[in-house]
Design a protein around this motif. Sequence first.
Motif, PDB file in Angstrom:
ATOM      1  N   ARG A 416       0.838  -1.207   0.000  1.00 46.53           N
ATOM      2  CA  ARG A 416       0.000   0.000   0.000  1.00 46.53           C
ATOM      3  C   ARG A 416       0.872   1.256   0.000  1.00 46.53           C
ATOM      4  NH1 ARG A 416      -2.376   2.802   4.259  1.00 46.53           N
ATOM      5  NH2 ARG A 416      -1.731   1.194   5.751  1.00 46.53           N
ATOM      6  N   ALA A 417       1.973   1.216   0.759  1.00 47.86           N
ATOM      7  CA  ALA A 417       2.900   2.354   0.766  1.00 47.86           C
ATOM      8  C   ALA A 417       3.539   2.534  -0.603  1.00 47.86           C
ATOM      9  CB  ALA A 417       3.973   2.144   1.829  1.00 47.86           C
ATOM     10  N   PHE A 418       3.955   1.426  -1.230  1.00 47.32           N
ATOM     11  CA  PHE A 418       4.590   1.477  -2.541  1.00 47.32           C
ATOM     12  C   PHE A 418       3.627   2.028  -3.588  1.00 47.32           C
ATOM     13  CE2 PHE A 418       5.770  -0.671  -6.577  1.00 47.32           C
ATOM     14  CZ  PHE A 418       7.050  -0.153  -6.723  1.00 47.32           C
ATOM     15  N   ALA A 419       2.351   1.670  -3.473  1.00 54.00           N
ATOM     16  CA  ALA A 419       1.352   2.161  -4.414  1.00 54.00           C
ATOM     17  C   ALA A 419       1.008   3.624  -4.170  1.00 54.00           C
ATOM     18  CB  ALA A 419       0.080   1.310  -4.325  1.00 54.00           C
ATOM     19  N   THR A 420       1.327   4.126  -2.984  1.00 51.05           N
ATOM     20  CA  THR A 420       1.082   5.540  -2.670  1.00 51.05           C
ATOM     21  C   THR A 420       2.171   6.419  -3.259  1.00 51.05           C
ATOM     22  OG1 THR A 420      -0.052   4.948  -0.613  1.00 51.05           O
ATOM     23  CG2 THR A 420       0.786   7.207  -0.797  1.00 51.05           C
ATOM     24  N   ALA A 421       3.435   6.032  -3.045  1.00 49.33           N
ATOM     25  CA  ALA A 421       4.578   6.781  -3.570  1.00 49.33           C
ATOM     26  C   ALA A 421       5.802   5.889  -3.510  1.00 49.33           C
ATOM     27  CB  ALA A 421       4.818   8.061  -2.762  1.00 49.33           C
ATOM     28  N   THR A 422       6.550   5.813  -4.609  1.00 51.84           N
ATOM     29  CA  THR A 422       7.724   4.950  -4.636  1.00 51.84           C
ATOM     30  C   THR A 422       8.834   5.473  -3.734  1.00 51.84           C
ATOM     31  OG1 THR A 422       8.490   6.099  -6.629  1.00 51.84           O
ATOM     32  CG2 THR A 422       7.258   4.058  -6.936  1.00 51.84           C
ATOM     33  N   THR A 423       8.703   6.707  -3.251  1.00 51.39           N
ATOM     34  CA  THR A 423       9.703   7.234  -2.312  1.00 51.39           C
ATOM     35  C   THR A 423       9.452   6.764  -0.883  1.00 51.39           C
ATOM     36  OG1 THR A 423       8.400   9.261  -1.975  1.00 51.39           O
ATOM     37  CG2 THR A 423      10.082   9.307  -3.706  1.00 51.39           C
ATOM     38  N   LEU A 424       8.303   6.149  -0.615  1.00 54.34           N
ATOM     39  CA  LEU A 424       7.999   5.690   0.744  1.00 54.34           C
ATOM     40  C   LEU A 424       8.727   4.396   1.083  1.00 54.34           C
ATOM     41  CD1 LEU A 424       4.160   6.391   1.063  1.00 54.34           C
ATOM     42  CD2 LEU A 424       6.008   7.505   2.338  1.00 54.34           C
ATOM     43  N   VAL A 425       8.741   3.464   0.157  1.00 56.79           N
ATOM     44  CA  VAL A 425       9.354   2.160   0.414  1.00 56.79           C
ATOM     45  C   VAL A 425       9.892   1.621  -0.902  1.00 56.79           C
ATOM     46  CG1 VAL A 425       7.165   0.934   0.067  1.00 56.79           C
ATOM     47  CG2 VAL A 425       8.965  -0.135   1.431  1.00 56.79           C
ATOM     48  N   SER A 426      10.975   0.864  -0.831  1.00 55.30           N
ATOM     49  CA  SER A 426      11.520   0.243  -2.037  1.00 55.30           C
ATOM     50  C   SER A 426      11.727  -1.239  -1.786  1.00 55.30           C
ATOM     51  CB  SER A 426      12.836   0.902  -2.466  1.00 55.30           C
ATOM     52  OG  SER A 426      13.831   0.772  -1.458  1.00 55.30           O
ATOM     53  N   PHE A 427      11.500  -2.028  -2.821  1.00 59.94           N
ATOM     54  CA  PHE A 427      11.700  -3.471  -2.772  1.00 59.94           C
ATOM     55  C   PHE A 427      12.847  -3.838  -3.711  1.00 59.94           C
ATOM     56  CE2 PHE A 427       6.951  -2.968  -2.325  1.00 59.94           C
ATOM     57  CZ  PHE A 427       6.938  -3.125  -0.948  1.00 59.94           C
ATOM     58  N   HIS A 428      13.575  -4.882  -3.351  1.00 60.66           N
ATOM     59  CA  HIS A 428      14.760  -5.248  -4.127  1.00 60.66           C
ATOM     60  C   HIS A 428      14.901  -6.755  -4.231  1.00 60.66           C
ATOM     61  CE1 HIS A 428      16.148  -1.067  -3.871  1.00 60.66           C
ATOM     62  NE2 HIS A 428      15.654  -1.114  -2.656  1.00 60.66           N
ATOM     63  N   THR A 429      15.148  -7.227  -5.453  1.00 60.22           N
ATOM     64  CA  THR A 429      15.464  -8.636  -5.649  1.00 60.22           C
ATOM     65  C   THR A 429      16.953  -8.894  -5.436  1.00 60.22           C
ATOM     66  OG1 THR A 429      15.867  -8.384  -8.025  1.00 60.22           O
ATOM     67  CG2 THR A 429      13.597  -8.828  -7.333  1.00 60.22           C
ATOM     68  N   HIS A 430      17.767  -7.849  -5.594  1.00 60.77           N
ATOM     69  CA  HIS A 430      19.220  -7.963  -5.413  1.00 60.77           C
ATOM     70  C   HIS A 430      19.724  -6.656  -4.783  1.00 60.77           C
ATOM     71  CE1 HIS A 430      23.155  -9.759  -6.261  1.00 60.77           C
ATOM     72  NE2 HIS A 430      23.565  -8.530  -6.554  1.00 60.77           N
ATOM     73  N   PRO A 431      19.532  -6.480  -3.480  1.00 61.87           N
ATOM     74  CA  PRO A 431      19.896  -5.204  -2.842  1.00 61.87           C
ATOM     75  C   PRO A 431      21.401  -5.002  -2.783  1.00 61.87           C
ATOM     76  CG  PRO A 431      19.288  -6.821  -1.183  1.00 61.87           C
ATOM     77  CD  PRO A 431      18.979  -7.455  -2.518  1.00 61.87           C
ATOM     78  N   PRO A 432      21.853  -3.760  -2.857  1.00 63.03           N
ATOM     79  CA  PRO A 432      23.289  -3.480  -2.761  1.00 63.03           C
ATOM     80  C   PRO A 432      23.782  -3.600  -1.322  1.00 63.03           C
ATOM     81  CG  PRO A 432      22.066  -1.435  -2.894  1.00 63.03           C
ATOM     82  CD  PRO A 432      21.056  -2.537  -3.064  1.00 63.03           C
ATOM     83  N   ALA A 433      25.083  -3.829  -1.181  1.00 67.87           N
ATOM     84  CA  ALA A 433      25.704  -3.896   0.146  1.00 67.87           C
ATOM     85  C   ALA A 433      26.128  -2.485   0.542  1.00 67.87           C
ATOM     86  CB  ALA A 433      26.903  -4.835   0.128  1.00 67.87           C
ATOM     87  N   VAL A 434      25.284  -1.805   1.293  1.00 70.82           N
ATOM     88  CA  VAL A 434      25.554  -0.426   1.686  1.00 70.82           C
ATOM     89  C   VAL A 434      25.938  -0.364   3.162  1.00 70.82           C
ATOM     90  CG1 VAL A 434      23.980   0.501  -0.039  1.00 70.82           C
ATOM     91  CG2 VAL A 434      23.136   0.026   2.254  1.00 70.82           C
ATOM     92  N   ALA A 435      26.756   0.617   3.492  1.00 71.71           N
ATOM     93  CA  ALA A 435      27.124   0.859   4.891  1.00 71.71           C
ATOM     94  C   ALA A 435      26.085   1.778   5.522  1.00 71.71           C
ATOM     95  CB  ALA A 435      28.506   1.486   4.971  1.00 71.71           C
ATOM     96  N   THR A 436      25.725   1.492   6.762  1.00 70.36           N
ATOM     97  CA  THR A 436      24.764   2.341   7.468  1.00 70.36           C
ATOM     98  C   THR A 436      25.456   3.400   8.308  1.00 70.36           C
ATOM     99  OG1 THR A 436      24.657   0.807   9.337  1.00 70.36           O
ATOM    100  CG2 THR A 436      23.075   0.484   7.546  1.00 70.36           C
ATOM    101  N   GLN A 437      26.763   3.216   8.578  1.00 68.09           N
ATOM    102  CA  GLN A 437      27.565   4.171   9.341  1.00 68.09           C
ATOM    103  C   GLN A 437      28.868   4.411   8.597  1.00 68.09           C
ATOM    104  OE1 GLN A 437      26.463   5.757  12.030  1.00 68.09           O
ATOM    105  NE2 GLN A 437      24.540   4.572  12.082  1.00 68.09           N
TER     106      GLN A 437
END
Length: 535
Positions: A416-437
Amino acid sequence: MNDWVATLARSYDEAPYPGRAYAHTHPDYMAMLATLLGLNPPPVAHCRVLEIGCAAGANLIPMALSLPGASFTGIDISPRQIAMGQRTIAILGLTNITLLVRDLQEAGDELGEFDYIIAHGVYSWVPAPVRDRLMALTKRCLAPNGIAYISYNTYPGWHILGAFRDLMLYSANGIEDPHERAQLARALLDMVAESDSEHANAFNSFIAAYADQFRSILDRLGPQSQAFLLHDALEVVNEPVYFAQFAAHAAQHGLQYLSETEFPMVLPQGLKSETVDAIRSFSRSGIDLEQYMDFLRGRQFRQTLLCHDHLKIRRTLRPERLTGMAVAALMHPETDPLDLAEHTPVVFRNLHGVAFTVQAPITKAALAILAEVSPRAVPFETLALEAQRRAVDAGARQADVDPPVLMNRLGGDLLRAFATATTLVSFHTHPPAVATQPGERPKTTALARLEAQTGVEVTNLYHDVLCLDPFDRHLVQLLDGNRDRTMIVQEMARAISAGEVQYLGDKSSSAPPADLEAEIERRLRWVAQVALLVE
């Protein structure tokens, strides 16, 4: 090579197009949408990608860097742009990408088969026979379960914007020199942007607003603005089509419409329920429905996904299709503390101010978890279990609820969030390895460091483009994983003292400020938050 192709190739050699990454062309994004719509697209990690009209590879090169197990081919008619891209590839040491000088009309079976095909900024900017060739090549080269992306200008929005283009072409009529044409068009753009007044009619106000928006894009591009102006507003061919015409053209070649990449635009968002009921009654198909919505919205541009016509598309989104995907989101609740025990509605907002109301404890807990680990994506199943545990610990009556039931509830809210705006949530079949800090020795990609040397735009690990101020541009170039905090602060202090970079826009002093270390730490946290840092 015919005269038209030679003229077009020469125009791009004289003024190369200022390319950039386009997030919705990434194989991960296309695979995600295809999966949500019931298809089984090729795995992204080892996919084969073709980009038609790749320019200097600014869109394709970041993909090749992020997917070392995949292979990438780009074709373009401009030898100069291909040579520019090949130099970048050599600097980065990439071996999984090939850029070729190739006329679309002459390309064929020798290219091979591809899982994902991209044609951004081609369809509306070539004559009808070449558009037909683009569709035929896409059909021929696309793998049986592959996905193709094609962007194009659309009516009815371009009926109005076309008047602005005609004005610019009229002013440049008879002028051969491309730089002179661009300068005259820019002067006209400034005039139109400043022409609005309280006595102006609605059309004048609209054109002035569009000109001002266009001018801001040019200002951001800086030295590349002339090339953008030449190839966007002043290109010889710019032929918008109605969406229904595009879909029919694809069908003639055995391809079918899958989805618009901006998924909320597929839905009747922002229209009154009575209006939606009316256009549904007029519509004989989903294509009709979207065409009517384009009329009401004044749609100007589309980014469309296609697939082979033998595939069965299931257009009702179902939570179980999130299984195997990862989820990323950064939304903060307006209520503090966050009630995870009861089904009380809570409004969450993202950094763009878009609101999303949630009631289920598991969804509130999940959004809190995603905010804590942002920008990293979390596997959906892991997220559901951790959110259930957190909600139960907070007093929610969910301890005995079966995980599939909770996953269905959470998945429904996320969709429902994704259907509202793609900036709210993103889904990934192959997410990147990102650093959080940032870590002790923060590191961004070699590409981001290279981009920061030459312009204000850099590509993050999610294939989004970010604009950097001069301070951040210099900082990003230092983030090679070899420098610790002390070295980074020393380098930035030296650059400020040498006048190479200004601190917070302060032109009155070249001395490093006393709080430089704290400011750099704040900037590094931001760099991590926008997914520029690798693990």
